[in-house]
Write a protein that holds these residues in place. Structure first.
Motif, short mmCIF file in Angstrom:
data_model
loop_
_atom_site.label_atom_id
_atom_site.label_comp_id
_atom_site.label_asym_id
_atom_site.label_seq_id
_atom_site.Cartn_x
_atom_site.Cartn_y
_atom_site.Cartn_z
N GLU A 6 -26.87 46.70 95.19
CA GLU A 6 -27.41 45.34 95.15
C GLU A 6 -26.61 44.41 96.07
OE1 GLU A 6 -27.36 44.16 91.11
OE2 GLU A 6 -29.10 45.36 90.53
N LYS A 7 -25.28 44.58 96.02
CA LYS A 7 -24.40 43.72 96.83
C LYS A 7 -24.66 43.92 98.31
CE LYS A 7 -19.57 42.25 97.17
NZ LYS A 7 -19.79 40.92 96.62
N ILE A 8 -24.83 45.19 98.74
CA ILE A 8 -25.08 45.49 100.14
C ILE A 8 -26.43 44.91 100.58
CG2 ILE A 8 -25.63 47.38 101.76
CD1 ILE A 8 -23.49 49.04 100.31
N LYS A 9 -27.45 45.09 99.73
CA LYS A 9 -28.78 44.58 100.07
C LYS A 9 -28.77 43.06 100.17
CE LYS A 9 -33.65 44.89 98.79
NZ LYS A 9 -34.64 45.50 97.88
N GLU A 10 -28.13 42.40 99.18
CA GLU A 10 -28.08 40.93 99.19
C GLU A 10 -27.33 40.41 100.40
OE1 GLU A 10 -26.35 39.89 95.48
OE2 GLU A 10 -28.12 40.41 94.30
N ALA A 11 -26.22 41.09 100.76
CA ALA A 11 -25.41 40.66 101.91
C ALA A 11 -26.19 40.86 103.21
CB ALA A 11 -24.11 41.45 101.95
N ARG A 12 -26.96 41.95 103.30
CA ARG A 12 -27.77 42.21 104.51
C ARG A 12 -28.85 41.15 104.67
NH1 ARG A 12 -32.57 44.14 105.20
NH2 ARG A 12 -32.77 45.08 103.13
N TYR A 32 -30.61 55.99 106.01
CA TYR A 32 -29.40 56.09 105.18
C TYR A 32 -29.16 54.78 104.45
CZ TYR A 32 -24.74 57.83 103.93
OH TYR A 32 -23.64 58.27 103.24
N ILE A 33 -29.29 53.65 105.16
CA ILE A 33 -29.11 52.33 104.55
C ILE A 33 -30.16 52.10 103.47
CG2 ILE A 33 -29.23 49.84 104.97
CD1 ILE A 33 -26.68 51.09 106.03
N ILE A 34 -31.41 52.48 103.75
CA ILE A 34 -32.49 52.31 102.78
C ILE A 34 -32.19 53.10 101.51
CG2 ILE A 34 -34.92 52.85 102.31
CD1 ILE A 34 -35.46 52.27 105.31
N GLN A 35 -31.69 54.33 101.66
CA GLN A 35 -31.37 55.17 100.50
C GLN A 35 -30.23 54.58 99.69
OE1 GLN A 35 -30.71 59.12 102.08
NE2 GLN A 35 -32.85 59.68 101.84
N ILE A 36 -29.24 53.99 100.37
CA ILE A 36 -28.12 53.36 99.67
C ILE A 36 -28.62 52.17 98.86
CG2 ILE A 36 -26.01 51.98 99.97
CD1 ILE A 36 -25.32 53.74 102.37
N GLU A 37 -29.40 51.31 99.49
CA GLU A 37 -29.88 50.10 98.83
C GLU A 37 -30.83 50.40 97.67
OE1 GLU A 37 -31.53 47.44 101.68
OE2 GLU A 37 -29.59 46.94 102.58
N SER A 38 -31.54 51.49 97.76
CA SER A 38 -32.48 51.85 96.69
C SER A 38 -31.81 52.62 95.57
CB SER A 38 -33.64 52.68 97.27
OG SER A 38 -33.16 53.92 97.77
N GLY A 39 -30.54 52.99 95.77
CA GLY A 39 -29.81 53.74 94.75
C GLY A 39 -30.06 55.23 94.79
N LYS A 40 -30.78 55.70 95.82
CA LYS A 40 -31.06 57.13 95.91
C LYS A 40 -29.88 57.92 96.47
CE LYS A 40 -36.05 56.57 96.49
NZ LYS A 40 -37.22 56.79 97.37
N ARG A 41 -28.95 57.21 97.11
CA ARG A 41 -27.77 57.88 97.67
C ARG A 41 -26.51 57.22 97.12
NH1 ARG A 41 -26.45 61.16 101.99
NH2 ARG A 41 -28.63 61.28 102.62
N VAL A 42 -25.56 58.06 96.66
CA VAL A 42 -24.29 57.56 96.15
C VAL A 42 -23.38 57.23 97.32
CG1 VAL A 42 -22.23 58.11 94.80
CG2 VAL A 42 -24.48 58.91 94.04
N VAL A 43 -22.86 56.01 97.35
CA VAL A 43 -21.99 55.59 98.44
C VAL A 43 -20.56 55.52 97.93
CG1 VAL A 43 -22.42 53.16 97.95
CG2 VAL A 43 -21.58 53.81 100.19
N ASN A 44 -19.60 56.10 98.68
CA ASN A 44 -18.22 56.08 98.25
C ASN A 44 -17.56 54.75 98.58
OD1 ASN A 44 -16.67 56.30 100.94
ND2 ASN A 44 -18.11 58.00 101.07
#
Length: 232
Positions: A6-12, A32-44
């Motif tokens: 959520e934080k990444i999407k809001e900041a973008r 990759y960014i879309i998957q992160i923002e949608s929660g489909k990919r775990v970001v370290n």
């Protein structure tokens, strides 16, 4: 969707960038960014910090806790990949005579966050022995600094550094870092049988507060306090 997503999407969106534009700045793909923002990919943690830095934002400790929780729940393949990246957070040192027999010459730098402001107020370097610190898995630890003397009756004073073990389970009469009504605090908790939680300062002169269990978010259990004797 996780807090960090959520934080990444809001900041973008605040920066008025498309997924493709952000991906280009970060050296990633738009998908990759879309998957992160949608929660489909775990970001370290390291990658999350890198993306947020590009957007002029910082990873606060609530988002950091969310990253750690998601990484633990990841599949073995994803978890191993995250651990490989996290190895870059470590660096080798030459043990002093005092440490030579006790440490495995690897240390981890943990940021220390102020409880109320979320700001990083310092760092703490600790040895990692068998992937653990003081018997706790290092990737499940968070360090915070007390913002006031509210918990003085339980020997926690302003600016004391507290080691927090990330967990959502409540062990009665233990001290926890949690969030309630968008405020973070450290208090003693006791879970009642009727899904109520008693929030206490541990002081008989202060009336405990009782609230619904679903109204608080447990961040972690406070397991150790570092006392600065010069301030006592």
């Amino acid at each position: 969707m996780s807090r960090v997503a959520e934080k990444i999407k809001e900041a973008r969106m605040k920066a008025k960038l498309t997924e493709k534009e952000l991906a280009k700045k970060c050296g990633l793909t738009a998908n990759y960014i879309i998957q992160i923002e949608s929660g489909k990919r775990v970001v370290n943690e390291k990658l999350a910090e890198s993306i947020l830095n590009v957007l002029g934002e910082k990873l606060d400790f609530m988002s950091m806790a969310d990253v750690a929780e998601k990484e633990v729940q990841a599949t073995p393949e994803k978890k191993n990949k995250a651990e490989t990246i996290k190895k870059e957070d470590f660096y080798e040192i030459k043990p002093t005579e005092q440490w030579a027999d006790a440490l495995a010459n690897i240390i981890k730098k943990f940021p220390i966050y102020d409880v109320k402001t979320n700001k990083v107020v310092g760092n703490k370097e600790l040895p990692i022995i068998g992937k653990k610190v003081e018997g706790y898995n290092w990737d499940k630890l968070l360090f915070v600094q007390a913002s006031d003397n509210d918990m003085e009756s339980l020997r926690i004073k302003k600016e004391d550094v507290i080691m927090v073990y990330l967990t959502s389970e409540i062990q009665n009469n233990s001290i926890y870092l949690f969030e309630i009504e968008n405020k973070k605090m450290i208090r003693q908790l006791r879970k009642e049988s009727n899904n109520k939680v008693v929030i206490s300062l541990g002081n008989k002169n202060n009336e405990p507060m009782v609230t619904e269990l679903n109204k608080i978010k447990i961040i972690g259990k406070c397991v150790e306090v570092e006392v600065d004797l010069d301030k006592k």
